[in-house]
Every structure is written in C-alpha cells, then in structure tokens.
Write a protein that holds these residues in place. Structure first.
Motif, PDB file in Angstrom:
ATOM      1  N   UNK A   4       0.829  -1.205   0.000  1.00  0.00           N
ATOM      2  CA  UNK A   4       0.000   0.000   0.000  1.00  0.00           C
ATOM      3  C   UNK A   4       0.860   1.250   0.000  1.00  0.00           C
ATOM      4  N   UNK A   5       2.011   1.209   0.714  1.00  0.00           N
ATOM      5  CA  UNK A   5       2.905   2.352   0.755  1.00  0.00           C
ATOM      6  C   UNK A   5       3.554   2.570  -0.603  1.00  0.00           C
ATOM      7  N   UNK A   6       3.976   1.443  -1.252  1.00  0.00           N
ATOM      8  CA  UNK A   6       4.570   1.551  -2.588  1.00  0.00           C
ATOM      9  C   UNK A   6       3.588   2.208  -3.548  1.00  0.00           C
ATOM     10  N   UNK A   7       2.328   1.781  -3.489  1.00  0.00           N
ATOM     11  CA  UNK A   7       1.312   2.325  -4.391  1.00  0.00           C
ATOM     12  C   UNK A   7       1.079   3.796  -4.118  1.00  0.00           C
ATOM     13  N   UNK A   8       1.122   4.190  -2.821  1.00  0.00           N
ATOM     14  CA  UNK A   8       0.948   5.601  -2.468  1.00  0.00           C
ATOM     15  C   UNK A   8       2.073   6.429  -3.060  1.00  0.00           C
ATOM     16  N   UNK A   9       3.313   5.945  -2.933  1.00  0.00           N
ATOM     17  CA  UNK A   9       4.452   6.664  -3.494  1.00  0.00           C
ATOM     18  C   UNK A   9       4.319   6.787  -4.994  1.00  0.00           C
ATOM     19  N   UNK A  10       3.828   5.731  -5.628  1.00  0.00           N
ATOM     20  CA  UNK A  10       3.659   5.714  -7.093  1.00  0.00           C
ATOM     21  C   UNK A  10       2.740   6.835  -7.567  1.00  0.00           C
ATOM     22  N   UNK A  11       1.761   7.196  -6.716  1.00  0.00           N
ATOM     23  CA  UNK A  11       0.782   8.197  -7.123  1.00  0.00           C
ATOM     24  C   UNK A  11       1.095   9.605  -6.615  1.00  0.00           C
ATOM     25  N   UNK A  12       2.138   9.731  -5.776  1.00  0.00           N
ATOM     26  CA  UNK A  12       2.438  11.056  -5.240  1.00  0.00           C
ATOM     27  C   UNK A  12       2.697  12.035  -6.379  1.00  0.00           C
ATOM     28  N   UNK A  13       2.076  13.169  -6.316  1.00  0.00           N
ATOM     29  CA  UNK A  13       2.287  14.207  -7.333  1.00  0.00           C
ATOM     30  C   UNK A  13       1.498  13.978  -8.596  1.00  0.00           C
ATOM     31  N   UNK A  14       0.786  12.828  -8.675  1.00  0.00           N
ATOM     32  CA  UNK A  14       0.090  12.520  -9.922  1.00  0.00           C
ATOM     33  C   UNK A  14      -1.414  12.659  -9.799  1.00  0.00           C
ATOM     34  N   UNK A  15      -1.924  12.661  -8.595  1.00  0.00           N
ATOM     35  CA  UNK A  15      -3.370  12.673  -8.410  1.00  0.00           C
ATOM     36  C   UNK A  15      -4.003  13.877  -9.082  1.00  0.00           C
ATOM     37  N   UNK A  16      -3.321  14.999  -9.067  1.00  0.00           N
ATOM     38  CA  UNK A  16      -3.894  16.214  -9.640  1.00  0.00           C
ATOM     39  C   UNK A  16      -3.653  16.346 -11.131  1.00  0.00           C
ATOM     40  N   UNK A  17      -2.868  15.403 -11.681  1.00  0.00           N
ATOM     41  CA  UNK A  17      -2.648  15.461 -13.128  1.00  0.00           C
ATOM     42  C   UNK A  17      -3.897  15.005 -13.844  1.00  0.00           C
ATOM     43  N   UNK A  27       5.850   7.142 -18.215  1.00  0.00           N
ATOM     44  CA  UNK A  27       5.861   6.265 -17.057  1.00  0.00           C
ATOM     45  C   UNK A  27       5.133   6.776 -15.831  1.00  0.00           C
ATOM     46  N   UNK A  28       4.467   7.920 -15.932  1.00  0.00           N
ATOM     47  CA  UNK A  28       3.738   8.465 -14.784  1.00  0.00           C
ATOM     48  C   UNK A  28       2.258   8.531 -15.141  1.00  0.00           C
ATOM     49  N   UNK A  29       1.401   7.961 -14.289  1.00  0.00           N
ATOM     50  CA  UNK A  29      -0.009   7.818 -14.607  1.00  0.00           C
ATOM     51  C   UNK A  29      -0.887   8.460 -13.538  1.00  0.00           C
ATOM     52  N   UNK A  30      -2.042   8.921 -13.965  1.00  0.00           N
ATOM     53  CA  UNK A  30      -3.013   9.486 -13.036  1.00  0.00           C
ATOM     54  C   UNK A  30      -3.957   8.401 -12.547  1.00  0.00           C
TER      55      UNK A  30
END
Length: 636
Positions: A4-17, A27-30
């Motif tokens: 769950x922590x890995x997945x959170x890091x994966x989305x950091x900074x991307x939620x607002x994209x 390689x960065x997804x919303x």
C-alpha cells in the motif's frame, strides 16, 4: 515496504494530473488513467490511446521531434496492441534518423504497479523498401488493464515539407497534442485536413511555438462508401512558404511562376514545345474526323491501342518525348503529355492539369503555388468549344471520362499566364434505366422480359466487371441470375457518343397453381441491401459519382387473376435535397405499372447526414423488394 505504501508513493504528485489539462510524462499515470475502463463515445473499443504528444523544434537545418504515446488495454482482443510498429520514411540518403526508442508496460497487481521495460535488443528495424523502414517491438505480459508507454525521438533533415501529425489512430484517442517551435526566419503554411482540425484554433506564443490539442477522436476505421481513407485523417502538415521546386532555392510568388518553372524542365518542355523533328513525327499521324471532337477521340483511341501504361504515376515526366515515341511504354505523365502533343499538332487545344487524386491524403488543396500538393497529371482538352478532362492510361475509360478516384474538387492548370487552380468537373449522366414486362404464358409460366441500360460511369463499371470475371460469373454474381430461369441473355457496349451498356434477358418461373402470386417488380438494383448498418459514422460518404436510376415495370394481369395488394406510393429525400427516391404504382383494369427513381445529385455526403442517409437507404432497399400480389380467382 508494504504494498500500500509503494502504491501511495507511485501516485504522489500525480493525483492532480489530468490528461485533458496536463501533458504526458513517460511512465507516470493518473488515478483516472489507472481506473479507466471504457470509452464513452466508442464503448466497443478494445483499447484506447489515453494520450499522445508530439513535441517538435526546428533547429536549422533539422527538425527535432519526440513522440510519446500511451495506450490502455480494455478487452482481451485489445492485447494485440502490445505489438507496436513505427513506420518512417528514411529515404535513400537517410533523411530521417530514429533515436532514443523506449517502451514499457505497467500492470496493477494486488494494488501495486508492476512495470516491465524493454531493452535495446528488443527493438528491431526492418527495411520495407523504397526508402521506408519500420521499428517493431512486442511488450511482454500485456493483459486487460495494462498501460503501455512508448517514446522515440526523430531527426528529420527535410525542412521544405514537415511531416506533420495525424491525430487519429486505429483505436479511439482521448487526447492528441502536437506542438512545434518554428524560428522567426522561417515562414510555414499550415495544411490542415479533417473536420476537427479545420475548425481547431491552435495556440500560438510569441516565441514561435504553435500547439494543437484535439480530444475524443474516434478510431479510424474504414466504412462503406469510403473511397480513400487517407483523405479523411485528422492531420496537419507544414509547407515552407516560398517553395523551392526540386531542390531549387527559387521562391514562387504565384501559379504562373510555378508553371513557368515546370514547363522549363527539359523533359516537360519536350512535349509542350517539341522541336521540328518531333513536330513532324507527330503530324505524320493520319487523323480522320468531321470535327475536333471526333479527331480528339481518334487520337485518344490511337494512343490506347499503340501505347502502354507502365503503372507509374506522378506530376513530371522523367523521359524525353524521344524515348516514349521509341519504347511506346511509360508512366502517366509521359503518356498524357504525348497525347497533348498529338492533339496540339493537329490543331486541338490541350493543357496539363495537376491534381491530387483520392487517396493521396490531400483533400484540401490550398491556393498557394506548392507543387507537392499534387500527385497526378491529366489533361484538359478543348474540342468544338467544349472542355473535357482526359487521362489516356486506362483502356476501360473512354475519352472524356476520368477514373472515379480523379473526381476531385480542384486542379492546377498549367497554361502560361493563365495558370491557376480550376474546378474539376466531369460532365456525365450516369445511371441505370430498367424496363421490365411480366406476363403469363402457357397457363402457369410467368415470363419477364427485361432491358437494362447502364450509362456513363455505370456502363464503364459493368464493362469492367464482365471483362474481368467472364460472362457466366458476371450473370450469376453481379446480376444475381438464376441460370435455370434465365434465357436469351445479350450484352452490348459502345463508347460513342457516350458510354452505354445494354443488357437484355428473359426470365421464366412457374406458378405451380398457387392461389397467391408474389412478383418483385424490379430485377436489378445497385442497392440490394442497405450498406449502412453501423450506429454512427465518422467520415464522409463517397458514392464515387452521381447518378439517376429509373425503373419501369409493367405487369399484365391475365384472366383468372386479380390485383390483391401492391406497394404504397412514396416520395422521400435527404434534408439537403441531394438524394431523393420516388416510387409510384398505377393500377389499371388489366395492368399494373410501377415507376421508381433514385436520384443522387452530389456524390460526397457529409457524415452529419449519416443517420438520415441510413434511414433513407432502409426505405429504398426495402421498397424495391416489396412485391405486387396477384390472387387467383378461378380454378383450372
């Protein structure tokens, strides 16, 4: 570290994209991209381009480009999109170089992103011939829900015409972005194509950066009556204003100046202004005719019989008139220019015309002197005060007709100071005229005598089908004959004064004493079934040419029968009036007469009319099949 922590890091900074507002990052997804499951405007799609961006910058003398495309797999059938091909035109001198190709696939497994990245050895470059190459690669473990990213850079040394960008794909595209940075010392004209692209107001910044953002693009799929798919792509191209012809640094201010430059090319000039030796050779052809039109047709027929088309096309001849007179075989520009030379030397005015044929990807000719807009050379001929467009490369097409893929809006007339864009209008009255008479013979045998005339382009089509397939196949497959019921078939064809194909036959069928007799009044129609079954339409409908079909049937009601039922009269038309259908029944004491017309005045219809057209064609095809019903009134 927990999943769950890995997945959170994966989305950091991307939620607002948001893909519609922000440009892609490899390689960065919303969250929206990860959760995306279906395309609203094309729910049957098995994959979707979530986004793509082409970033371009001219650094003289090269165009530097980077392309990123992101695909999501939505259904099992979409897994095929994990195999990717990237075609490019390198040319004989390696005008284009592909660099920095990379690709990855990401799957969400138990809430955790799992990414597989291709290595350098996973990419293959294949030589396709004629200057074309292709990069191929296949991503591993592609499944429903996979997100695929691939990116590449490209260096292009050609700055006269920039490759541009096609906004559509074989699968739907949510957003497609193209940007280009053009230095101030260069001035380009934008060549746009496609309904959305033509309407799009691109962004522009003072530093010379231009950007197009198109959204919600349907997949590009071929549809019925879509003669040339590449003419309908949503795309943009760029052409350097002040076009240098064939490597020249000359700048052409207008069409006459471009025409002058073309005519001064030695091979071209040898046909337009042949020297005394070849003038005498051309004049040696003995032409018989009472007027200019007859003479022009005689020269045209002589060319068809004595010269052979080698299949090559273009807008400029590569060979001097001398070679063609000796070999009697060459490309379209050489053959048409030799026809021009023959006509001119026999007192008949003829001039070259450059066109962009259907399928060339240039549906919108711009009024600027750019020769690369065109791909074919034809002629305009003035005979007895009337203008004809001519191409002498097809033995199936008589004088005064063009192949249907040459039926375009405009062409470039090359005629000294009168050189300009002109409308391409091929005057014809294509259509089908059908006359049928039904009558009872010998007690139980009904006989139909049929005569069908195919005019102009419909005559050319029937001639071609019969020659290609043979008479028996033609009767069975094209005309739909039951050979056991058909007798006395005849086929005749003539080209003068217009193209006409006549067919006659007799059909016999037995009633076997049935109380009700169902007679379909029309034996042949170009629309046996409604070709438009899809729920929606993306691209214009091209019927290739206009036509007027006229059907006339007479049914004799013999003693012992009465008229039981017959189709209702109807008259319908599309909202713009370009396509109409009329059906009328006249019932008399001993005869039923049925008359129907189908009239297409405009051969290309916009996609916005599709729903009306689909309904219209359902009425036409159903109505033409409706029977006249006779009831037996006396027993044998």
């Amino acid at each position: 570290m927990c999943r769950s922590l890995i997945f959170t890091i994966f989305l950091i900074g991307l939620v607002n994209l948001h893909i519609e507002a922000q440009e892609l990052i490899y390689g960065r997804y919303t969250t929206k991209e990860i959760e995306f499951e279906a395309v609203d405007f094309e729910p049957e799609a098995d994959a979707v381009v979530l986004g793509e961006i082409s970033t371009n910058k001219i650094v003289i003398p090269e165009l530097e480009s980077t392309v990123l495309r992101r695909i999501k797999i939505l259904k099992p059938s979409g897994i095929q999109h994990g195999t990717v091909t990237i075609p490019f035109y390198s040319g004989s001198n390696s005008y284009v170089r592909m660099t920095k190709v990379k690709a990855q696939v990401t799957n969400i497994v138990d809430g955790t992103p799992k990414t597989l990245t291709l290595k350098e050895g996973d990419f293959f470059t294949v030589d396709l011939g004629n200057g074309w190459k292709e990069i191929r690669f296949t991503l591993p473990d592609v499944q429903v829900g996979s997100i695929i990213d691939y990116q590449y850079s490209k260096i292009d040394k050609r700055l006269t015409i920039l490759e541009g960008w096609v906004f559509q794909n074989q699968i739907p595209t949510l957003v497609s972005i193209y940007s280009i940075d053009i230095p101030s010392e260069l001035n380009y004209r934008v060549l746009s194509q496609g309904e959305q692209t033509l309407k799009h107001k691109f962004d522009w910044k003072k530093d010379g950066t231009y950007k197009w953002i198109l959204k919600d693009l349907r997949s590009f799929k071929e549809e019925p009556y879509m003669s040339s798919p590449s003419d309908y792509y949503e795309k943009i191209e760029f052409q350097l204003a002040g076009y240098g012809f064939r490597g020249s640094n000359s700048v052409f201010a207008d069409w006459p100046e471009l025409a002058k430059h073309i005519v001064n090319i030695e091979s071209f000039r040898s046909y337009i202004k042949p020297n005394k030796t070849y003038t005498q050779k051309l004049q040696e052809l003995n032409v018989v005719g009472d007027n200019q039109l007859q003479m022009a047709k005689a020269i045209y027929d002589y060319m068809l019989e004595n010269y052979e088309f080698d299949g090559y096309v273009g807008i400029l001849p590569t060979d001097h008139i001398k070679q063609l007179l000796e070999t009697k075989k060459n490309s379209r520009p050489e053959l048409n220019l030799l026809l021009l030379a023959y006509l001119n030397q026999h007192g008949i005015e003829a001039d070259p015309v450059l066109i962009s044929s259907k399928g060339n990807g240039r549906s919108n000719i711009i009024d600027s002197p750019f020769a690369d807009q065109f791909n074919q050379l034809i002629l305009t001929v003035m005979a007895d005060g009337k203008s004809y467009f001519v191409d002498v490369t097809n033995k199936e097409v008589p004088f005064g007709y063009l192949p249907v893929d040459f039926h375009v809006e405009k062409g470039f007339l090359i005629k000294d100071k009168e050189s300009r864009l002109i409308p391409i209008q091929v005057n014809h009255r294509s259509g089908i005229q059908q006359s049928v008479n039904f009558k009872l013979e010998g007690g139980n045998d009904w006989v139909s005598d049929a005569t069908i005339r195919f005019l102009d382009y419909d005559g050319i089509r029937m001639d071609r089908l019969k020659e290609k397939n043979g008479e028996e196949y033609f009767q069975k497959e094209t005309m739909g004959f039951n050979m056991d019921q058909t007798q006395g078939f005849s086929f005749s064809s003539r080209n003068d004064p217009r193209k006409v194909v006549d067919m006659k036959w007799q059909k016999t069928f037995s009633t076997n004493g049935e109380e009700l007799l169902f007679i379909e009044p029309f034996l042949y129609s170009r629309f046996s079934e409604n070709p438009f079954q899809a729920d929606s339409r993306t691209f214009p409908i091209d019927f290739y040419h206009g036509f007027l079909d006229n059907f006339n049937t007479s049914i004799d009601i013999p003693d012992g029968y009465e008229l039981d039922d017959f189709p209702e009269d109807i008259s319908v038309a599309l909202t713009n009036g370009t396509f109409s259908f009329n059906y009328k029944v006249t019932a008399m004491e001993n005869t039923v007469k049925i008359n129907s017309t189908i009239d297409l005045k405009q051969h290309v219809l916009p996609a916005i009319l599709y729903q009306d057209l689909k309904y219209f064609m359902e009425i036409v095809t159903s109505k033409l099949k409706e029977p006249v019903v006779l009831r037996k009134t006396t027993l044998p």
